[in-house]
Design a protein around this motif. Structure first.
Motif, short mmCIF file in Angstrom:
data_model
loop_
_atom_site.label_atom_id
_atom_site.label_comp_id
_atom_site.label_asym_id
_atom_site.label_seq_id
_atom_site.Cartn_x
_atom_site.Cartn_y
_atom_site.Cartn_z
N SER A 299 -18.98 -49.86 55.48
CA SER A 299 -19.27 -51.30 55.25
C SER A 299 -19.97 -51.52 56.79
N HIS A 300 -20.74 -50.62 57.30
CA HIS A 300 -21.45 -50.89 58.68
C HIS A 300 -22.56 -51.68 58.47
N ARG A 301 -22.96 -52.67 59.30
CA ARG A 301 -23.96 -53.51 59.53
C ARG A 301 -24.02 -53.57 60.84
N SER A 302 -25.19 -53.74 61.55
CA SER A 302 -25.45 -54.07 63.16
C SER A 302 -24.99 -55.72 63.23
N ILE A 303 -24.15 -55.67 64.35
CA ILE A 303 -23.93 -57.25 64.52
C ILE A 303 -24.41 -57.55 65.83
N ARG A 304 -25.05 -58.60 65.97
CA ARG A 304 -25.92 -59.14 66.72
C ARG A 304 -25.38 -60.64 67.40
N LYS A 305 -24.49 -61.18 66.82
CA LYS A 305 -23.80 -62.40 67.20
C LYS A 305 -22.24 -62.26 67.44
N GLY B 281 -20.98 -54.21 66.51
CA GLY B 281 -22.15 -53.97 67.53
C GLY B 281 -23.39 -53.53 66.96
N VAL B 282 -24.36 -53.37 67.95
CA VAL B 282 -25.45 -53.04 67.54
C VAL B 282 -26.09 -51.85 68.58
N MET B 283 -26.87 -50.93 68.36
CA MET B 283 -27.32 -50.14 69.25
C MET B 283 -28.70 -50.48 69.63
N ILE B 284 -29.19 -50.26 70.91
CA ILE B 284 -30.14 -50.85 71.73
C ILE B 284 -31.21 -49.59 72.13
N GLY B 285 -32.09 -49.38 71.09
CA GLY B 285 -32.98 -48.43 71.70
C GLY B 285 -34.05 -49.26 72.75
N GLY B 286 -34.19 -50.44 72.62
CA GLY B 286 -34.95 -51.15 73.56
C GLY B 286 -34.51 -50.72 75.20
N ILE B 287 -33.72 -50.23 75.28
CA ILE B 287 -33.07 -49.72 76.55
C ILE B 287 -34.43 -48.78 77.17
N GLN C 265 -25.50 -56.46 54.12
CA GLN C 265 -25.81 -55.24 54.28
C GLN C 265 -27.12 -54.71 54.04
N LYS C 266 -27.93 -54.14 55.17
CA LYS C 266 -29.30 -53.46 54.76
C LYS C 266 -29.20 -52.41 53.64
N PRO C 267 -30.23 -52.65 52.72
CA PRO C 267 -30.24 -51.38 51.74
C PRO C 267 -30.78 -50.36 52.44
N ARG C 268 -30.03 -49.20 52.03
CA ARG C 268 -30.81 -47.83 52.40
C ARG C 268 -31.55 -47.22 51.43
N LEU C 269 -32.57 -46.27 51.83
CA LEU C 269 -33.42 -45.48 51.00
C LEU C 269 -32.35 -44.99 49.86
N ASN D 53 -36.21 -58.56 75.79
CA ASN D 53 -35.52 -59.97 75.75
C ASN D 53 -34.65 -59.98 74.64
N GLN D 54 -33.61 -59.00 74.59
CA GLN D 54 -33.04 -59.09 73.39
C GLN D 54 -31.70 -59.60 73.89
N LYS D 55 -31.37 -60.88 73.38
CA LYS D 55 -30.33 -61.78 74.04
C LYS D 55 -28.93 -61.29 74.00
N TYR D 56 -28.68 -60.58 72.75
CA TYR D 56 -27.36 -60.29 72.49
C TYR D 56 -26.91 -59.39 73.52
N VAL D 57 -27.90 -58.59 74.31
CA VAL D 57 -27.36 -57.58 75.37
C VAL D 57 -26.79 -58.55 76.28
C1 LIG Z 1 -30.91 -45.63 68.18
C2 LIG Z 1 -30.98 -46.79 67.79
C3 LIG Z 1 -31.62 -47.91 68.34
C4 LIG Z 1 -31.71 -49.25 67.96
N1 LIG Z 1 -32.26 -50.13 68.80
C5 LIG Z 1 -32.10 -51.64 68.40
C6 LIG Z 1 -32.72 -52.54 69.19
O1 LIG Z 1 -33.08 -52.44 70.34
N2 LIG Z 1 -32.50 -53.76 68.65
C7 LIG Z 1 -31.99 -54.08 67.76
O2 LIG Z 1 -31.80 -55.30 67.30
N3 LIG Z 1 -31.50 -53.37 66.76
C8 LIG Z 1 -31.48 -51.87 67.06
N4 LIG Z 1 -30.99 -50.87 66.31
C9 LIG Z 1 -30.37 -51.18 65.15
C10 LIG Z 1 -31.17 -51.07 64.01
O3 LIG Z 1 -32.28 -51.74 63.79
C11 LIG Z 1 -30.38 -51.07 62.77
O4 LIG Z 1 -29.24 -49.98 62.66
C12 LIG Z 1 -31.15 -50.84 61.20
O5 LIG Z 1 -32.02 -51.85 61.15
C13 LIG Z 1 -30.38 -50.76 60.00
O6 LIG Z 1 -29.60 -51.83 60.11
P1 LIG Z 1 -28.18 -52.02 60.00
O7 LIG Z 1 -27.52 -51.03 61.25
O8 LIG Z 1 -27.68 -53.23 59.92
O9 LIG Z 1 -27.59 -51.23 58.61
C14 LIG Z 1 -31.02 -49.43 66.70
C15 LIG Z 1 -30.52 -48.55 65.94
C16 LIG Z 1 -30.56 -47.28 66.50
C17 LIG Z 1 -29.51 -46.17 65.77
#
Ligand SMILES: Cc1cc2nc3c(=O)[nH]c(=O)nc-3n(C[C@H](O)[C@H](O)[C@H](O)COP(=O)(O)O)c2cc1C
Length: 247
Positions: free
Chosen positions: A12-18, A132-138, A172-176, A68-72
């Motif tokens: 049930s994973h989806r990235s959470i930004r709020k 939560g959500v991962m942040i590669g923007g770091i 949920q975002k569709p996967r390949l 400028n990713q405000k959720y950070v």
């Molecule tokens: C290593 C990594 C870095 C990511 N960096 C960002 C980011 O900087 N900002 C953001 O909003 N989402 C970031 N994401 C989230 C991805 O955009 C997200 O996992 C992808 O679009 C699939 O969506 P889902 O996680 O909701 O299924 C990152 C995910 C990963 C694994």
């Protein structure tokens, strides 16, 4: 937890930004970190460290540095997961051994260790109802991030991770399609082509509906645009400065 519940949690994973304003208790945070520490690690090198950012001013600076990713700044807990060979340099010195981390292999090992820890952090958090959500923007402005966090040589930030109680439940975002990414006994080029075609149909519709027609590029077009330019070219120079990629 049964295997069904465990699978549901993962699937049930989806990235959470709020996030809501609810704090994450120290107890929960400690347990989440304990789970992260149990991640497997290449050759038991444990080439990572975790920075838990609690200081609001620092979170705001990191939000800005991450594009400028405000959720950070808004999330109650922000982790910065770094690849860390500083300790390994110290043990080499203690034992009067040379210290060889110039090869790309060590960048891969440190990045994989960090990624496994990050996913454990996220999954353990989810077991508590967090998201939560991962942040590669770091990695956008590595020099500035390293300065802010006082990172020593032989380290580099791999990713950030926002954690908090979700204030949204995105679709949920569709996967390949599975057929395009799971192969049995040999790679299958035809399945890749088929998968790309069907995924484009799915994603075109997904983005159209989700953005009220504002965004209609299917996945393949988004990726083609992403890879039409060099992404974060500054990372290589920073890694060299920190002692890596010298081989
Ligand atoms: C290593 C990594 C870095 C990511 N960096 C960002 C980011 O900087 N900002 C953001 O909003 N989402 C970031 N994401 C989230 C991805 O955009 C997200 O996992 C992808 O679009 C699939 O969506 P889902 O996680 O909701 O299924 C990152 C995910 C990963 C694994």
């Amino acid at each position: 937890m049964s295997y069904n519940e465990f699978n549901n949690l993962i699937q049930s994973h989806r990235s959470i930004r709020k996030f809501t304003n609810e704090k994450v208790s120290d107890d929960v945070l400690e347990n989440v970190i304990e789970s992260a520490r149990r991640a497997p690690t290449s050759h038991n090198v444990q080439a990572y460290s975790l920075l838990v950012i609690r200081d609001q001013a620092k979170k705001e600076k990191l939000a800005q540095l991450s594009g400028n990713q405000k959720y950070v700044a808004e999330c109650p807990v922000f982790f910065v997961i770094i690849a860390d060979y500083y300790r390994l340099k110290r043990v080499s010195e203690l034992h009067n051994e040379p210290f060889e981390v110039g090869e790309i292999e060590q960048v891969m090992v440190g990045s994989v260790d960090a990624a496994l820890v990050a996913e454990n952090l996220l999954l353990a958090s989810r077991a508590y109802g967090l998201g939560g959500v991962m942040i590669g923007g770091i990695r956008n402005q590595l020099e500035e991030v390293a300065k802010l966090l006082e990172l020593p040589e032989y380290t580099f930030p791999v990713m950030g991770l926002c954690i908090g109680y979700p204030d949204q439940l995105p679709e949920q975002k569709p996967r390949l399609p599975k057929e395009a990414i799971v192969f049995y006994d040999k790679y299958d080029l035809e399945k890749v082509e088929e998968g790309l075609r069907s995924y484009d149909t799915i994603t075109e519709q997904y983005y159209r509906e989700r953005t009220n027609g504002q965004k209609t590029d299917p996945w393949s077009k988004q990726m083609a645009k992403h890879f039409a330019k060099v992404n974060r070219p500054q990372v290589e120079g920073y890694l060299k400065k920190q002692g890596f990629l010298k081989g």
